[in-house]
Design an enzyme around this catalytic site. Structure first.
Site, PDB file in Angstrom:
ATOM      1  N   LYS A 154       0.840  -1.200   0.000  1.00 50.86           N
ATOM      2  CA  LYS A 154       0.000   0.000   0.000  1.00 50.86           C
ATOM      3  C   LYS A 154       0.875   1.251   0.000  1.00 50.86           C
ATOM      4  CE  LYS A 154      -3.799  -0.666   2.320  1.00 50.86           C
ATOM      5  NZ  LYS A 154      -4.434  -0.983   3.610  1.00 50.86           N
TER       6      LYS A 154
ATOM      7  N   ARG B  52       0.813 -47.705 -14.836  1.00 49.31           N
ATOM      8  CA  ARG B  52       0.889 -48.654 -13.725  1.00 49.31           C
ATOM      9  C   ARG B  52       0.143 -49.905 -14.164  1.00 49.31           C
ATOM     10  NH1 ARG B  52      -0.791 -43.615 -11.813  1.00 49.31           N
ATOM     11  NH2 ARG B  52       0.513 -42.683 -10.184  1.00 49.31           N
TER      12      ARG B  52
ATOM     13  N   GLU C 275      13.543 -44.461  -6.409  1.00 42.94           N
ATOM     14  CA  GLU C 275      12.542 -44.167  -5.379  1.00 42.94           C
ATOM     15  C   GLU C 275      12.931 -44.673  -4.001  1.00 42.94           C
ATOM     16  OE1 GLU C 275       8.785 -45.968  -6.436  1.00 42.94           O
ATOM     17  OE2 GLU C 275       9.761 -47.653  -7.402  1.00 42.94           O
TER      18      GLU C 275
ATOM     19  N   HIS D  88     -15.824  -8.457   0.514  1.00 42.47           N
ATOM     20  CA  HIS D  88     -14.831  -9.414   1.016  1.00 42.47           C
ATOM     21  C   HIS D  88     -15.066 -10.805   0.422  1.00 42.47           C
ATOM     22  CE1 HIS D  88     -13.243 -12.350   3.927  1.00 42.47           C
ATOM     23  NE2 HIS D  88     -12.237 -11.500   3.998  1.00 42.47           N
TER      24      HIS D  88
ATOM     25  N   GLY E  94      10.490 -41.627  -8.625  1.00 43.87           N
ATOM     26  CA  GLY E  94       9.196 -41.925  -8.023  1.00 43.87           C
ATOM     27  C   GLY E  94       9.158 -41.175  -6.708  1.00 43.87           C
ATOM     28  N   THR E  95       8.773 -39.911  -6.767  1.00 42.61           N
ATOM     29  CA  THR E  95       8.938 -39.061  -5.585  1.00 42.61           C
ATOM     30  C   THR E  95       7.935 -39.362  -4.473  1.00 42.61           C
ATOM     31  OG1 THR E  95       7.790 -37.380  -6.860  1.00 42.61           O
ATOM     32  CG2 THR E  95      10.170 -37.129  -6.605  1.00 42.61           C
TER      33      THR E  95
ATOM     34  N   TYR F 217      12.126 -34.442 -18.379  1.00 42.63           N
ATOM     35  CA  TYR F 217      10.672 -34.274 -18.444  1.00 42.63           C
ATOM     36  C   TYR F 217      10.042 -34.441 -17.063  1.00 42.63           C
ATOM     37  CZ  TYR F 217      10.225 -39.351 -18.089  1.00 42.63           C
ATOM     38  OH  TYR F 217      10.288 -40.638 -17.647  1.00 42.63           O
TER      39      TYR F 217
ATOM     40  N   SER G 159      13.522 -42.569 -13.639  1.00 42.98           N
ATOM     41  CA  SER G 159      12.339 -41.760 -13.378  1.00 42.98           C
ATOM     42  C   SER G 159      12.173 -41.690 -11.871  1.00 42.98           C
ATOM     43  CB  SER G 159      11.114 -42.389 -14.035  1.00 42.98           C
ATOM     44  OG  SER G 159       9.974 -41.604 -13.745  1.00 42.98           O
TER      45      SER G 159
ATOM     46  N   MET H   2      -5.952  -6.757   7.775  1.00 45.03           N
ATOM     47  CA  MET H   2      -5.534  -5.883   8.862  1.00 45.03           C
ATOM     48  C   MET H   2      -6.493  -4.694   8.885  1.00 45.03           C
ATOM     49  SD  MET H   2      -2.558  -7.418   9.574  1.00 45.03           S
ATOM     50  CE  MET H   2      -0.959  -6.726   9.562  1.00 45.03           C
TER      51      MET H   2
ATOM     52  N   ARG I 245      -3.362  -1.255  -6.485  1.00 46.41           N
ATOM     53  CA  ARG I 245      -2.569  -2.482  -6.421  1.00 46.41           C
ATOM     54  C   ARG I 245      -2.956  -3.332  -7.629  1.00 46.41           C
ATOM     55  NH1 ARG I 245      -6.023  -4.487  -1.245  1.00 46.41           N
ATOM     56  NH2 ARG I 245      -7.977  -4.642  -2.346  1.00 46.41           N
TER      57      ARG I 245
ATOM     58  N   ASP J 295       7.272 -42.546  -3.302  1.00 43.14           N
ATOM     59  CA  ASP J 295       8.032 -43.485  -2.482  1.00 43.14           C
ATOM     60  C   ASP J 295       9.332 -42.863  -2.002  1.00 43.14           C
ATOM     61  OD1 ASP J 295       6.830 -45.983  -1.897  1.00 43.14           O
ATOM     62  OD2 ASP J 295       6.846 -46.458  -4.036  1.00 43.14           O
TER      63      ASP J 295
ATOM     64  N   GLY K 270      -8.336  -6.951   3.435  1.00 42.61           N
ATOM     65  CA  GLY K 270      -9.168  -6.981   4.630  1.00 42.61           C
ATOM     66  C   GLY K 270      -8.557  -7.654   5.835  1.00 42.61           C
TER      67      GLY K 270
ATOM     68  N   ARG L  87      -3.389   2.941   8.511  1.00 46.65           N
ATOM     69  CA  ARG L  87      -3.661   1.791   7.648  1.00 46.65           C
ATOM     70  C   ARG L  87      -2.488   0.835   7.659  1.00 46.65           C
ATOM     71  NH1 ARG L  87      -4.745   4.585   1.929  1.00 46.65           N
ATOM     72  NH2 ARG L  87      -5.986   2.683   1.618  1.00 46.65           N
TER      73      ARG L  87
ATOM     74  N   CYS M 197       7.929 -39.046 -12.072  1.00 52.08           N
ATOM     75  CA  CYS M 197       6.558 -39.507 -12.298  1.00 52.08           C
ATOM     76  C   CYS M 197       5.745 -39.561 -11.005  1.00 52.08           C
ATOM     77  CB  CYS M 197       6.555 -40.860 -12.996  1.00 52.08           C
ATOM     78  SG  CYS M 197       7.321 -42.170 -12.024  1.00 52.08           S
TER      79      CYS M 197
HETATM   80  P1  ADP Z   1      -7.716  -2.381   3.247  1.00 51.05           P
HETATM   81  O1  ADP Z   1      -6.320  -2.809   3.332  1.00 51.05           O
HETATM   82  O2  ADP Z   1      -8.646  -3.266   3.993  1.00 51.05           O
HETATM   83  O3  ADP Z   1      -8.135  -2.102   1.847  1.00 51.05           O
HETATM   84  P2  ADP Z   1      -7.457   0.426   3.627  1.00 51.05           P
HETATM   85  O4  ADP Z   1      -6.287   0.894   4.384  1.00 51.05           O
HETATM   86  O5  ADP Z   1      -7.385   0.564   2.166  1.00 51.05           O
HETATM   87  O6  ADP Z   1      -7.818  -1.025   4.062  1.00 51.05           O
HETATM   88  O7  ADP Z   1      -8.652   1.283   4.202  1.00 51.05           O
HETATM   89  C1  ADP Z   1      -9.964   0.886   4.289  1.00 51.05           C
HETATM   90  C2  ADP Z   1     -10.866   1.945   3.738  1.00 51.05           C
HETATM   91  O8  ADP Z   1     -10.619   3.221   4.299  1.00 51.05           O
HETATM   92  C3  ADP Z   1     -10.694   2.091   2.258  1.00 51.05           C
HETATM   93  O9  ADP Z   1     -11.965   2.120   1.657  1.00 51.05           O
HETATM   94  C4  ADP Z   1      -9.989   3.389   2.081  1.00 51.05           C
HETATM   95  O10 ADP Z   1     -10.354   4.003   0.894  1.00 51.05           O
HETATM   96  C5  ADP Z   1     -10.442   4.186   3.293  1.00 51.05           C
HETATM   97  N1  ADP Z   1      -9.413   5.144   3.697  1.00 51.05           N
HETATM   98  C6  ADP Z   1      -8.170   4.837   4.119  1.00 51.05           C
HETATM   99  N2  ADP Z   1      -7.459   5.952   4.336  1.00 51.05           N
HETATM  100  C7  ADP Z   1      -8.277   7.009   4.076  1.00 51.05           C
HETATM  101  C8  ADP Z   1      -8.108   8.409   4.088  1.00 51.05           C
HETATM  102  N3  ADP Z   1      -6.952   8.974   4.429  1.00 51.05           N
HETATM  103  N4  ADP Z   1      -9.162   9.174   3.742  1.00 51.05           N
HETATM  104  C9  ADP Z   1     -10.328   8.589   3.387  1.00 51.05           C
HETATM  105  N5  ADP Z   1     -10.552   7.286   3.333  1.00 51.05           N
HETATM  106  C10 ADP Z   1      -9.536   6.471   3.678  1.00 51.05           C
HETATM  107 MG    MG Z   2       6.851 -46.439  -6.083  1.00 57.45          MG
HETATM  108 MG    MG Z   3      -7.935  -0.774   0.679  1.00 57.97          MG
END
Ligand code: ADP
Ligand code: MG
Ligand code: MG
Length: 924
Positions: free
Chosen positions: A46, A612, A795, A488, A816-817, A902, A814, A127, A366, A819, A125, A116, A882
């Protein structure tokens, strides 16, 4: 350029004066950008991408990243920070304050920030993010005066207190049927005010909620909500680092092979607000359609909403094109950013944005998660668009994911029937393609338990959260009542390759009663009832529906569909053609029957790496003479029984040779211990006695005589053929007579006779003598000479260690991983489940199950040794693998590295092996 030079010079002078001041904090956004996309290891995904977007000149709110090194330090030093950190954070905060024109904790112009997490690999999602940090009873007044909007200010405040209460102070539901306590209080408030939506609550109601939330925290957790913004900030930073080791993060890392040692970064960023009215909003988008890969802008947004609202499925978001109608300029700006990002990253990207009073801000980008179909399509399209080369395209598809292109769909006739019979319950969003049918589980742990009982499971939830990951992994399909295509459930489900239908609003799920009703229908489905979901169309159907093969399988295997009518097949084929141009490893298949061999060839196998022969003995009319042979008491009796087996074996081999048309076929001589061919129960033994016209005592006595304490290390493999050479003679005769018959029909034949379980060169010599003698006999008798090879499986460790001696006799090896893994580790595959699971998951003794991915440190060493020593004796020695590992990507790569000729795997894994073999070349 001169400025960069100058900067470098000043830096060297400062490092000399303050040598120890190690840098832990990196700025991004307006004001100063220190990072870049390549710095993911240090800044997390991020942070690195926020910096990269700033460099590209995109509107990123000002912020800073605390590096992953701090996370490592934190866990190495009893959860303490490096001494320089506080000063560096304060400095970076000042920089944000200057860029934004507000001050952290200031009662009139307060700066609010988000905190964040952000690991190196994206962990959707996993953390928790805290928004609106810096609010307290004083600063909220500042926000009110600045915006003139008390409702907005308290809306931010109540969100902040609940997020902080949950993530930092740990106020969560105490058991799985309980709802989130903050959510309960919110619902209560809405009921009391007689409103339906959060947005209908007024400033007063929200202010009351803030106090109620704080009281809840005090009552349930015994702590006072911190009013000091700096205390809030450090609490949040600590929570992010702490969450690196929470259960769900650990599970996610396990599932995705992310090392614990990587650590997470923390991003602190000036807040922008999507909840400031109808000229504000928040959204998520993909630069292309993540389910089909089509080159269209794809996303969702909500007006007057903040942060997670879109993903959490609180309100159902609108498709991104609708933004064009209400906010045309912003939409155009987003399209430009979409193009800029794709050109820059040369990838399909996933973005998060927020609009604050008509101004667009980018909050994240990302590389986008996608279905396998979309992965293949974007890769191929981007080559056409000249964004990437065909070699880069090959690296864009994870081999394992090709499985998804081979996944089943519902039999349309059966589904049509179900719809006609009124079994179509409702329709949701088609978030993860494929067809799944199974039993309903409402909770993740129930899904796990039911799957462990051997059932197919559909996990049915109002919405999913990271706590559900294990259950999602165990389920065949995922069905949710709320949330959009970027919820999610959709993101994680897609990534796991699960069939996934989300946002089925008609589902009324009652966790407590463990039942689901369908709005407007009388149907009630309970836990363990059968349900089917179609991840292509989003349809949800009652009961089970049989599934049928995918488009690729229909074209290739069933030949029931023409390539011209199969666009997914054509993309798959293009990718495979590129892979074949690049790879060096040959690809063969393990196949025992002509149909399987035909499948393997259709999937691109260039030969059979393992047939076989014992599997053939279980076929119609074959087990009888086989048992007769085993029960024989004299050599004559045994020869008589073998004579009956000869024609059936010959027919089997001829069938295979015909299908392979001159491609090499490795035939392994009989391998399992003989007792496997006799029944061990009373009734079965009586049956055998009746069938063969012998006494049941004789059958019983033979079974008893064949009993072994450790059959895996017993009388099996070449040991059988050495003690009973007439068995080898019969099998070899069958092979060569079949070869002659097929060759006489004008079809070329290339048999390779393989001797199993060889540990000593003398074992191999004894058996190859028989092979060569019988082959010569057949040639003399028929007047037809068949070119062939004789080789051995490697093997057992002794075979690997004495490979130089063995290679004086063998023409090929060959591995025979299966065995070889058992014998090298001293672990029986059939008895290992109880400890090997924990060995991998809990104790991390092996990074992966050694029966799934080659244990490179142990078994791999033996393979390396055997390859080197074998080739030292005989340079032309052909070497393959194999075992099951031959179709697993990391093992294929290893086989490439140690220079095997192979790999051989089951037919459905051939495409995976082809791609993995190409990637092995490109990865170098
Ligand atoms: P995740 O890793 O779960 O995507 P994020 O860090 O991206 O978590 O944040 C979760 C939500 O909070 C996202 O929808 C993001 O756009 C929003 N968010 C994070 N930082 C800010 C910010 N500085 N201003 C407004 N919205 C934010
Ligand atoms: Mg064998
Ligand atoms: Mg995010």
């Amino acid at each position: 350029m001169p400025t960069a030079k100058k900067r470098r010079r000043t830096r060297t002078t400062t490092t000399r004066t303050a040598k120890k001041a190690r840098r832990y904090v990196y700025g991004f956004g307006a004001g100063r950008t220190d990072g870049r996309a390549e710095m993911k290891a240090l800044l997390g995904g991020k942070g690195a991408n926020l910096a990269e977007m700033s460099r590209l000149g995109l509107p990123v709110p000002s912020g800073f990243t605390i590096s992953t090194e701090v996370c490592t330090y934190y866990y190495d030093h009893q959860r303490r920070y490096p001494s320089e950190l506080r000063g560096q954070v304060n400095e970076a905060l000042k920089r944000i304050e200057r860029a934004v024109g507000k001050r952290f904790g200031d009662p009139t112009h307060p700066l609010l920030v988000s905190v964040r997490s952000g690991a190196r690999a994206s962990m959707p999602g996993m953390m928790d993010t805290i928004l609106n940090l810096g609010l307290n009873d004083r600063t909220v007044q500042g926000v009110i005066t600045e915006t003139g909007d008390a409702r907005f200010a308290y809306d931010c405040y109540r969100r902040f207190v609940s997020m902080y209460g949950d993530v930092v102070l740990g106020l969560k539901p105490t058991h799985k049927d309980e709802e989130d306590p903050f959510e309960v209080a919110l619902q209560e408030k809405k009921r009391a005010r007689g409103v339906k939506l959060d947005t209908e609550l007024d400033a007063n109601a929200l202010r009351e909620l803030v106090d109620e939330f704080k009281a809840l925290i005090k009552m349930r957790k015994g702590v006072t909500f911190p009013e000091d913004p700096h205390e809030q900030l450090w609490g949040a930073v600590g929570a992010v680092f702490g969450s690196w080791h929470n259960e769900r993060a650990v599970i996610y890392r396990k599932l995705n092979d992310i090392p614990d040692a990587w650590g997470t970064a923390v991003n602190v960023q000036a807040m922008v607000f999507g909840n400031m009215g109808d000229d504000s909003g928040t959204g998520v988008a993909f630069t292309r359609d993540p389910s089909t890969g089509e080159n269209v802008f794809y996303g969702e947004f909500l007006l007057n909403a903040q942060g997670e609202d879109v993903v959490a499925g609180i309100r159902t978001p609108l498709p991104i094109v609708q933004l064009q109608r209400t906010h045309a300029a912003i939409y155009q700006q987003l399209l430009k950013i979409r193009r800029a990002l794709e050109r820059h990253y040369r990838e399909m990207m996933d973005i998060e944005f927020t609009i604050q009073q008509g101004v667009l801000y980018m909050l994240q980008c990302r590389v986008g998660k996608r279905t396998a179909t979309a992965a293949v399509r974007t890769a191929i399209d981007m080559v056409k668009e000249k964004l990437i080369s065909s070699k880069q395209a090959l690296m864009r598809v994870e081999p394992e994911r090709l499985n998804e292109l081979l996944r089943p769909v519902f039999d349309p006739a059966q589904k049509g029937l179900a719809v006609k019979n009124g079994r179509l319950l409702t329709k949701g969003l088609n978030a993860g393609p494929g067809a799944a049918t199974g039993r309903i589980a409402f909770h993740a742990d129930d899904a796990e338990a039911m799957a462990a009982e051997g059932h197919r499971v559909i996990l049915v939830r109002i919405e999913t959260s990271p706590e559900d990951i294990r259950g999602m992994a165990a389920a065949d399909g995922i069905l949710t009542a709320r949330g959009g295509m970027t919820s999610h459930a959709a993101l994680v489900g897609r990534q796991m390759g699960k069939v996934c239908v989300v946002g089925c609003e008609a589902l009324q799920i009652d966790y407590a009663k463990r039942e689901v009703r369908i709005e407007g229908k009388s149907t009630v489905l309970r836990e363990r009832d059968a349900i089917s979901i179609d991840g292509f169309s989003g349809e949800v159907l009652q009961g089970e529906i049989p599934t049928k093969p995918s488009e690729v399988v229909q074209v290739i295997v069933d030949k029931s569909l023409a390539a011209k009518d199969a666009p997914t097949y054509r993309m798959y084929e293009q990718l495979m053609t590129w892979a074949d141009d690049v790879r060096r490893l040959g690809i063969r298949a393990n196949a025992d029957l002509p149909e399987q061999c035909a499948q393997a060839v259709a999937f691109g196998a260039e030969g059979v790496g393992l047939t076989r022969t014992e599997h053939m003995f279980f076929g119609e009319g074959k087990i009888g003479p086989m048992r007769e042979m085993i029960l024989a008491e004299t050599l004559e009796e045994r020869r008589a029984a073998l004579a009956k087996l000869l024609p059936v074996q010959r027919a089997d081999f001829a069938g295979i040779f015909r299908v392979l048309r001159g491609r090499p076929v490795t035939v392994r001589l009989i391998d399992p211990p003989l007792h496997e061919f006799l029944p061990h129960d009373e009734a079965g033994q009586q049956q055998v006695a009746d069938d063969l016209g012998v006494s049941v005592e004789r059958v019983r006595a033979r079974v008893a005589a064949l009993h072994e304490f450790n059959p895996m290390l017993g009388f099996r493999g070449c040991r059988l053929g050495i003690v009973h050479p007439e068995i080898t003679e019969m099998q070899v005769r069958a092979i060569f007579e079949a070869a002659v018959a097929v060759k006489r029909d004008g079809i070329p034949v290339k048999p390779e006779v393989m001797i199993p379980l060889v540990g000593h060169v003398k074992e191999l010599r004894l058996q190859t003598d028989v092979v060569r003698r019988v082959a010569a006999d057949v040639a003399r008798e028929t007047g037809v000479k068949i070119p062939y090879l004789v080789g051995t499986m490697i093997e057992v460790p002794r075979g690997a260690l004495t490979a130089d001696e063995i290679a004086t006799v063998a023409e090929f090896f060959s591995f025979g991983t299966n065995d070889l893994t058992q014998t090298t580790l001293g672990v029986s595959r059939d008895d290992a489940a109880r400890f090997l699971g924990p060995y991998v998951a809990d104790f991390e003794i092996y990074p992966r199950d050694p029966f799934e991915a080659v244990d490179q440190g142990g078994v791999g060493q033996l393979m390396r040794i055997a390859t080197e020593r074998g080739r030292r004796t005989k340079r032309s020695l052909k070497i393959g693998i194999c075992g099951e590992h031959g179709g697993e990507a990391s093992s294929v790569r290893f086989c490439h590295e140690i220079d095997l000729d192979y790999v051989s795997c089951s037919p459905f894994r051939v495409p995976i092996a082809r791609l993995a073999a190409a990637q092995a070349v490109l990865a170098r």
